[in-house]
Scaffold this active site. Sequence first.
Site, PDB file in Angstrom:
ATOM      1  N   GLU A  99       0.834  -1.207   0.000  1.00  0.00           N
ATOM      2  CA  GLU A  99       0.000   0.000   0.000  1.00  0.00           C
ATOM      3  C   GLU A  99       0.864   1.249   0.000  1.00  0.00           C
ATOM      4  OE1 GLU A  99      -3.060   0.688  -1.155  1.00  0.00           O
ATOM      5  OE2 GLU A  99      -3.797  -0.808   0.276  1.00  0.00           O
ATOM      6  N   ASP A 111       2.918   1.847  -4.902  1.00  0.00           N
ATOM      7  CA  ASP A 111       2.833   1.801  -6.373  1.00  0.00           C
ATOM      8  C   ASP A 111       3.298   3.085  -7.041  1.00  0.00           C
ATOM      9  OD1 ASP A 111       0.465   3.200  -5.688  1.00  0.00           O
ATOM     10  OD2 ASP A 111      -0.559   2.498  -7.489  1.00  0.00           O
ATOM     11  N   SER A 154     -24.941   7.685 -16.492  1.00  0.00           N
ATOM     12  CA  SER A 154     -24.622   6.800 -15.365  1.00  0.00           C
ATOM     13  C   SER A 154     -25.908   6.343 -14.707  1.00  0.00           C
ATOM     14  CB  SER A 154     -23.758   7.520 -14.330  1.00  0.00           C
ATOM     15  OG  SER A 154     -23.758   6.786 -13.118  1.00  0.00           O
ATOM     16  N   GLY A 192     -15.655   4.298  -3.145  1.00  0.00           N
ATOM     17  CA  GLY A 192     -14.932   4.766  -1.960  1.00  0.00           C
ATOM     18  C   GLY A 192     -14.570   3.703  -0.947  1.00  0.00           C
ATOM     19  N   ALA A 193     -14.712   2.417  -1.314  1.00  0.00           N
ATOM     20  CA  ALA A 193     -14.398   1.352  -0.351  1.00  0.00           C
ATOM     21  C   ALA A 193     -12.985   0.818  -0.554  1.00  0.00           C
ATOM     22  CB  ALA A 193     -15.406   0.214  -0.484  1.00  0.00           C
ATOM     23  N   SER A 251     -11.295   0.616  -6.136  1.00  0.00           N
ATOM     24  CA  SER A 251     -10.902   1.274  -7.392  1.00  0.00           C
ATOM     25  C   SER A 251     -11.979   1.309  -8.453  1.00  0.00           C
ATOM     26  CB  SER A 251      -9.664   0.614  -7.971  1.00  0.00           C
ATOM     27  OG  SER A 251      -8.584   0.937  -7.178  1.00  0.00           O
ATOM     28  N   SER A 282     -12.998   3.953  -9.826  1.00  0.00           N
ATOM     29  CA  SER A 282     -12.604   4.942 -10.847  1.00  0.00           C
ATOM     30  C   SER A 282     -11.697   4.304 -11.901  1.00  0.00           C
ATOM     31  CB  SER A 282     -11.912   6.148 -10.206  1.00  0.00           C
ATOM     32  OG  SER A 282     -10.803   5.749  -9.444  1.00  0.00           O
ATOM     33  N   ASP A 289      -3.904   0.198 -10.085  1.00  0.00           N
ATOM     34  CA  ASP A 289      -5.351  -0.006 -10.190  1.00  0.00           C
ATOM     35  C   ASP A 289      -5.770  -0.300 -11.625  1.00  0.00           C
ATOM     36  OD1 ASP A 289      -5.152   0.679  -7.565  1.00  0.00           O
ATOM     37  OD2 ASP A 289      -6.148   2.616  -7.741  1.00  0.00           O
TER      38      ASP A 289
END
Length: 350
Positions: free
Chosen positions: A14, A17, A46, A96-97, A100, A102, A146
């Site tokens: 973590e 990267d 969306s 938001g958990a 990834s 996004s 990601d």
Amino acid sequence: MKVKAPGRINIIGEHTDYNDGYVLPFAVNRYVFLSIEGSDRFIFHSENVNETVEMEKIEKLNKWTDYISGVIASFEKRGYRVSPVKISVSSNLPMGAGLSSSAALEVATAYAISEYFSFNVPKLELVKIAREAEVEFVGVRCGIMDQFTSAFGKKDHAIFLDTMTLEYEYVPLRLEGYEINLVDSNVKHELSSSEYNKRRQECEEVLKTLGKKSFREVTKEDLERLSGTLRKRAQHVLEENERVLKSVQALKEGDFETLGKLLFSSHESLRDLYEVSCEETDFIVDYLRGKEGILGARMVGGGFGGGVIVLSKKGAFGKIKEELVESYKKHFGIDLTFHEIESSDGVQKI
């Protein structure tokens, strides 16, 4: 045409990267689904946000459409002509958990555009296009893990990725008798406005102070030349890289006890040295420590909320779930959400 791109969970590694470090993620069985068709203008819809946005030309709106627009802008920067399209997205990825969502949206968009317009862009280039969208268009200075995992995921395998060389190895993820769960703290963070970019600056400061070009040149001895905050940040990165290497070995040997211990020590480092955890995720990890059948847990993602990955013997986590929910609710007045996580293949047509 329809495609789906998975989210990812990072077992360990973590905040390494973007420091030329090692990571050990796998693609998960939660996806962004995307359909693409021709249009006379750009139309982005969306299902999750229940919003349709139309534009004549690609522009930044500081909302979810930027992930799609950013990818199109990256293609155009490379000389590809992307004529107007209608793109509709839906997702069963929790936002938001730390999974990834996004990156999955960016990879789904990049893959769909390449296929739809027959650009035939190699997968690694799609990863770079997707990442560039987030860094240059959205404005979050993320690493490449990601997007890489969403594109290159392989069912029943984790990816041991060297983010400096982009060399990678599929490591079998044989979970017979074990399970991985994600506990969502339901404390939300928006990376752009959090301390994430500040940590990146601190790591750049470390390199400047030491006169090094990359964290891969930094050694344990170099820590002596640093002090205070910078020393803590550098120590986390160095030790977390070591933990990734040990975790790869543990996975290859099917040694989940060792892997679990490495998860706990990763969390301690993220809490004490990198200082990106928060009261809520610390509470979850501390609660799980020492419980029967729980092998390891740590916060995942950028930090300041988000999720906790839990490695346990099959069925052990289910037995203590309710107690954890009650205890957490009593402390914070917030409900927890749980996701049992399985591995998945990367982006594909459906």
